[in-house]
Design a protein around this motif. Structure first.
Motif, PDB file in Angstrom:
ATOM      1  N   MET A   1       0.749  -1.300  -0.474  1.00  0.00           N
ATOM      2  CA  MET A   1       0.005  -0.410   0.068  1.00  0.00           C
ATOM      3  C   MET A   1       0.559   1.217  -0.208  1.00  0.00           C
ATOM      4  N   GLY A   2       0.470   2.368  -0.971  1.00  0.00           N
ATOM      5  CA  GLY A   2       1.251   3.533  -0.779  1.00  0.00           C
ATOM      6  C   GLY A   2       0.758   4.214   0.334  1.00  0.00           C
ATOM      7  N   ALA A   3       2.008   5.271   0.189  1.00  0.00           N
ATOM      8  CA  ALA A   3       1.756   6.518   1.580  1.00  0.00           C
ATOM      9  C   ALA A   3       1.936   7.941   1.048  1.00  0.00           C
ATOM     10  N   ASP A   4       0.276   8.615   0.872  1.00  0.00           N
ATOM     11  CA  ASP A   4       0.190  10.167   0.631  1.00  0.00           C
ATOM     12  C   ASP A   4       1.107  10.869   2.367  1.00  0.00           C
ATOM     13  N   ILE A   5       0.932  11.897   1.137  1.00  0.00           N
ATOM     14  CA  ILE A   5       1.380  13.396   2.299  1.00  0.00           C
ATOM     15  C   ILE A   5       0.039  14.060   2.253  1.00  0.00           C
ATOM     16  N   HIS A   6      -0.215  14.604   3.333  1.00  0.00           N
ATOM     17  CA  HIS A   6      -1.479  15.364   4.131  1.00  0.00           C
ATOM     18  C   HIS A   6      -0.705  16.801   4.649  1.00  0.00           C
ATOM     19  N   GLY A   7      -1.709  18.054   4.751  1.00  0.00           N
ATOM     20  CA  GLY A   7      -1.227  19.236   6.055  1.00  0.00           C
ATOM     21  C   GLY A   7      -1.702  20.531   5.234  1.00  0.00           C
ATOM     22  N   HIS A   8      -0.818  21.482   6.380  1.00  0.00           N
ATOM     23  CA  HIS A   8      -0.653  22.773   5.202  1.00  0.00           C
ATOM     24  C   HIS A   8       0.164  23.379   5.874  1.00  0.00           C
ATOM     25  N   VAL A   9       0.793  24.156   4.548  1.00  0.00           N
ATOM     26  CA  VAL A   9       1.364  25.395   5.081  1.00  0.00           C
ATOM     27  C   VAL A   9       1.373  26.475   6.271  1.00  0.00           C
ATOM     28  N   GLU A  10       1.503  26.862   7.097  1.00  0.00           N
ATOM     29  CA  GLU A  10       0.621  27.573   7.947  1.00  0.00           C
ATOM     30  C   GLU A  10       2.287  28.296   7.861  1.00  0.00           C
ATOM     31  N   CYS A  11       1.263  29.982   8.682  1.00  0.00           N
ATOM     32  CA  CYS A  11       1.617  31.175   8.503  1.00  0.00           C
ATOM     33  C   CYS A  11       1.319  32.280   9.841  1.00  0.00           C
TER      34      CYS A  11
END
Length: 146
Positions: A1-11
């Motif tokens: 199974m593959g790995a996916d990335i998630h998240g945010h640029v925060e400021c």
């Protein structure tokens, strides 16, 4: 199974605040969801940047830091709701801007420059926000699934 990335640029926005602005009013905000900027699955990039699926053996720039204590609520919420989320970490713009992109990984021999060009939209947004609010006020917060 593959790995996916998630998240945010925060400021942390600095507009309209004096030089001695109060952190109470300038907390971290989720500026852009990573899904709007990056749609790839590059294990070379994941390993080089965050130590996830690091098959080449890079010395990761930001491995295993967890979520920042002061992470934006808009970032924490999807992380908490994501079943199987793992390897949360973050990296600030100054670290990315100062990274040695010529550093080599042992297997196969390659440099950090091998990080695919599809990360350029992420770097462009972070660079732009850093130009407006200062590099110390911009970071990328990420996690992975499976």
């Amino acid at each position: 199974m593959g790995a996916d990335i998630h998240g945010h640029v925060e400021c942390r926005a600095t507009f309209g605040f004096a030089d001695d602005y109060d952190d109470e009013y300038t907390g971290w905000e989720a500026a852009v969801d990573l899904d709007f900027l990056y749609a790839g699955r590059s294990y070379t990039a994941f390993g080089c940047l965050f130590g996830v699926r690091n098959h080449a053996g890079f010395r990761p720039l930001a491995e295993g830091r967890g979520l920042p204590a002061d992470v934006a609520a808009e970032t924490r919420r999807p992380y908490d709701e994501w079943a199987g989320a793992h390897s949360a970490t973050w990296i600030g713009w100054p670290e990315l801007a100062d990274a040695d992109w010529d550093e080599r990984a042992p297997e196969p021999p390659m440099t950090r420059e091998a990080v695919p060009d599809d990360w350029e939209p992420v770097w462009t947004v972070m660079r732009t926000l850093a130009g407006l609010h200062g590099g110390e006020n911009v970071r990328l917060v990420v996690w992975f699934d499976n």
